[in-house]
Design an enzyme around this catalytic site. Structure first.
Site, mmCIF file in Angstrom:
data_model
loop_
_atom_site.group_PDB
_atom_site.id
_atom_site.type_symbol
_atom_site.label_atom_id
_atom_site.label_comp_id
_atom_site.label_asym_id
_atom_site.label_seq_id
_atom_site.Cartn_x
_atom_site.Cartn_y
_atom_site.Cartn_z
ATOM 1 N N CYS A 33 0.833 -1.211 0.000
ATOM 2 C CA CYS A 33 0.000 0.000 0.000
ATOM 3 C C CYS A 33 0.865 1.257 0.000
ATOM 4 O O CYS A 33 0.499 2.268 -0.611
ATOM 5 C CB CYS A 33 -0.940 -0.015 1.197
ATOM 6 S SG CYS A 33 -2.020 -1.454 1.189
ATOM 7 N N ASN A 34 2.006 1.197 0.666
ATOM 8 C CA ASN A 34 2.952 2.316 0.620
ATOM 9 C C ASN A 34 3.423 2.550 -0.807
ATOM 10 O O ASN A 34 3.481 3.679 -1.297
ATOM 11 C CB ASN A 34 4.170 2.022 1.511
ATOM 12 C CG ASN A 34 3.832 1.993 2.992
ATOM 13 O OD1 ASN A 34 2.749 2.415 3.402
ATOM 14 N ND2 ASN A 34 4.758 1.500 3.790
#
Length: 199
Positions: A76-77
């Site tokens: 997700c980063n």
């Protein structure tokens, strides 16, 4: 009937039932051509909370709604960073990008302003109970005890599956992107909105 024979029969019945259960269709995300559910959520951009409405945002062009499991986790980063780096290209194609997860708005205020990830360029919305994710027919998993994020902080919320929807001004889904890496998800979303802009 011997015990051994009955045991073999029971194993066959159990295997048959298990096989049938595995064959049941999994929850499938909404597809191109279907109407996108309208939603309003509290969101954050550059660390500041605001009210996001899909209906209102569609008045100014297509909207990329990307669901992701959790802020401050590896994939997700990477995805948030990729969206932020490409934010000018999405804007040039006339599209708005909004991320949606089950994170609290407090976590998202940090994530949306973090220079490594959203960098104040990508808005992210809080769907704490996963109701919006479920309305798009996405799988939502419960919180997993003991999970920590990339900062070492506890993750106490559930997870929506990583899926992106391209929604046009008429409220229809023009593309659904899933089952690819976080960076390929962004690339495919950009290609989809650029194709819309060229039409």
């Amino acid at each position: 009937m011997t015990f051994s024979f009955r045991k073999k029969c029971l194993h066959k019945i159990v295997a048959s039932v298990a096989g049938s259960l595995l064959a049941l269709p999994a929850l499938a995300a909404l597809e191109a051509g279907q109407s996108a559910p309208e939603f309003s959520l509290q969101a954050s951009l550059a660390g500041k909370a605001f009210d996001f409405s899909l209906k209102e945002k569609l008045k100014s062009g297509p909207v990329v709604v990307y669901f992701y499991p959790s802020a401050y986790t590896n994939g997700c980063n990477l995805q948030a960073h990729s969206f932020s780096v490409s934010s000018d290209k999405f804007a040039k194609a006339g599209a708005t990008v909004i991320g949606v997860s089950l994170d609290s708005i407090e976590r998202l205020n940090d994530f949306s302003s973090d220079p490594e990830y959203c960098a104040g360029k990508v808005a992210v919305a809080s769907d704490p109970e996963g109701k919006v994710a479920k309305s798009f027919e996405l799988n939502v998993r419960d919180a997993a005890p003991g999970k920590v994020d990339s900062r070492g902080k506890a993750i106490d919320h559930g997870f929506a599956e990583r899926t992106t929807f391209i929604i046009t001004e008429d409220g229809k889904i023009s593309a659904t992107i899933s089952g690819v890496s976080p960076t390929d998800n962004v690339k495919q979303a950009l290609a989809a909105v650029e194709k819309l802009a060229a039409q």
